[in-house]
Scaffold this active site. Structure first.
Site, short mmCIF file in Angstrom:
data_model
loop_
_atom_site.label_atom_id
_atom_site.label_comp_id
_atom_site.label_asym_id
_atom_site.label_seq_id
_atom_site.Cartn_x
_atom_site.Cartn_y
_atom_site.Cartn_z
N ARG A 226 0.87 -1.18 0.00
CA ARG A 226 0.00 0.00 0.00
C ARG A 226 0.90 1.23 0.00
O ARG A 226 1.97 1.24 0.62
CB ARG A 226 -0.89 0.03 1.26
CG ARG A 226 -2.06 -0.96 1.21
CD ARG A 226 -3.12 -0.55 0.21
NE ARG A 226 -4.31 -1.41 0.23
CZ ARG A 226 -4.47 -2.48 -0.55
NH1 ARG A 226 -3.48 -2.84 -1.36
NH2 ARG A 226 -5.57 -3.19 -0.50
N GLU A 255 -4.53 7.55 -4.51
CA GLU A 255 -4.82 6.87 -5.76
C GLU A 255 -6.18 7.31 -6.28
O GLU A 255 -7.11 7.45 -5.49
CB GLU A 255 -4.80 5.35 -5.55
CG GLU A 255 -3.44 4.80 -5.19
CD GLU A 255 -3.45 3.28 -5.01
OE1 GLU A 255 -4.50 2.65 -5.22
OE2 GLU A 255 -2.40 2.74 -4.66
N HIS A 274 -1.89 0.41 -9.68
CA HIS A 274 -2.48 -0.54 -8.73
C HIS A 274 -3.12 -1.71 -9.48
O HIS A 274 -4.32 -1.96 -9.38
CB HIS A 274 -3.51 0.15 -7.84
CG HIS A 274 -3.81 -0.62 -6.58
ND1 HIS A 274 -4.18 -0.03 -5.39
CD2 HIS A 274 -3.80 -1.95 -6.34
CE1 HIS A 274 -4.38 -0.95 -4.48
NE2 HIS A 274 -4.17 -2.13 -5.02
C1 8YV Z 1 -7.43 -5.21 -5.26
C2 8YV Z 1 -5.54 -5.14 -3.77
O1 8YV Z 1 -7.85 -5.74 -6.44
O2 8YV Z 1 -6.42 -7.16 -3.07
C3 8YV Z 1 -5.94 -6.08 -2.72
O3 8YV Z 1 -5.75 -5.72 -1.53
O4 8YV Z 1 -4.89 -4.18 -3.55
C4 8YV Z 1 -5.96 -5.41 -5.16
O5 8YV Z 1 -5.58 -6.69 -5.51
C5 8YV Z 1 -7.74 -3.72 -5.24
O6 8YV Z 1 -7.85 -3.40 -3.88
C6 8YV Z 1 -9.01 -3.39 -6.00
O7 8YV Z 1 -10.05 -4.20 -5.58
#
Ligand code: 8YV
Length: 308
Positions: A226, A255, A274
């Site tokens: 993150r 983001e 992302h």
């Molecule tokens: C998600 C992500 O697809 O799974 C997670 O925590 O960061 C990504 O793989 C994103 O959050 C959008 O849904």
């Protein structure tokens, strides 16, 4: 999902899309179930959803959910661990390769018609094979990344993890290839540092000016966790000083990345939007799991992927 929405007053939390935002807030008071992903779900928003019983997140990360507020209201939170591990590890290794070998920059050179002669030393990248990879956070994705690096590219792996990991017993394929060390040792020895920790109060701002100064001169950073784990001002300072050779970033503190962010155009940064889990196969698997979680929860069961 349409049948689910019709049957259970389910709403999809994707208010980033303006036209969906109004529909989302209109449906929220009646919603018994909510399909979420990266939208902030906190106490004020939950107060608008008195009927809400379960949130099923299409994500493995759950830092955007205010867990105490969910618990106080008895709202169950499910997520999608496991189904995105390999894809996200693929993305991280691709980011290591792209950043080390300057692939995005060199592809742009070809695309823009600037390839006039043999590439000279000013555009050379750096080897990945055999370099020491330091993985911060050794959960599913960190371990999958370690397998790619150690077994596929002959890279010695150091990892830092909150809890002890007995590699020989728990990860025999990595026996003798991956070693648990302190964060300071990792930063001092790793040629490439990969962040795969969840964003928590403990890891927010983990990579700060002090930690960047502790990294091996000429090292590289890749972040697939993150954006909040990295102090972006400190990152930019380390890049501009030349201490940090490059950074591959799939996540950012804000983001989508603001147009005025220096990270968007920095020559030593390889930015991605992302997309860690963003393949047809994996996002389908995540949606299927999230829908299954929601159906089970609305039927009064406790799915395995429930956040405790
Ligand atoms: C998600 C992500 O697809 O799974 C997670 O925590 O960061 C990504 O793989 C994103 O959050 C959008 O849904």
């Amino acid at each position: 999902l349409a049948r689910l929405q019709a049957a259970h007053e389910v709403t999809v939390a994707n208010p980033r899309v303006a036209e969906q935002r109004d529909a989302f807030f209109e449906a929220l008071p009646r919603a018994q179930g909510l399909i979420g992903s990266s939208y902030r779900i906190d106490a004020p928003l939950l107060a608008q959803a008195p009927a809400l019983r379960v949130i099923s997140s299409i994500s493995v990360g759950i830092d955007n959910y205010e867990l105490p507020a969910l618990r106080e209201r008895g709202v169950m939170l499910c997520h999608t661990p496991g189904v995105l591990t390999e894809t996200t590890a693929d993305t991280l290794f691709a980011l290591i390769m792209a950043t080390s070998r300057r692939l995005v920059e060199l592809a742009a050179l070809v695309r823009e018609g600037r390839w006039h002669k043999n590439i000279d030393e000013s555009l050379f990248g750096w080897d990945v094979h055999g370099k020491t990879l330091g993985i911060v956070g050794f959960g599913r994705i960190g371990q999958a990344l370690a397998r790619r690096a150690a077994l596929g590219f002959g890279m010695p792996v150091l990892f830092h993890n909150r809890s002890a990991v007995n590699v020989n017993e728990e990860l025999p394929a990595l026996a003798g290839l991956a070693r648990q060390v302190s964060l300071d040792e990792l930063l001092a020895q790793a040629d490439i540092v990969a962040l795969t920790v969840p964003l928590t109060d403990e890891t927010r701002g983990l990579m700060n000016a002090e930690r960047f100064a502790a990294m091996k001169p000429g090292a590289m950073l890749v972040n697939g966790s993150r954006g909040g784990v990295v102090d972006e001002a400190a990152l930019l300072a380390s890049l501009d000083s030349g201490r940090l050779r490059g950074a591959g970033l799939d996540v950012f503190a804000t983001e989508p990345l603001p147009l005025d962010s220096p990270l968007r155009t920095h020559p030593r940064v390889t930015p991605l939007p992302h997309i860690g889990s963003a393949t047809h196969e994996t996002r389908h698997a995540m949606a299927v799991l999230a829908t299954s979680n929601l159906l089970q929860a609305l039927a009064g069961q406790t799915p395995a992927a429930t956040v405790r």
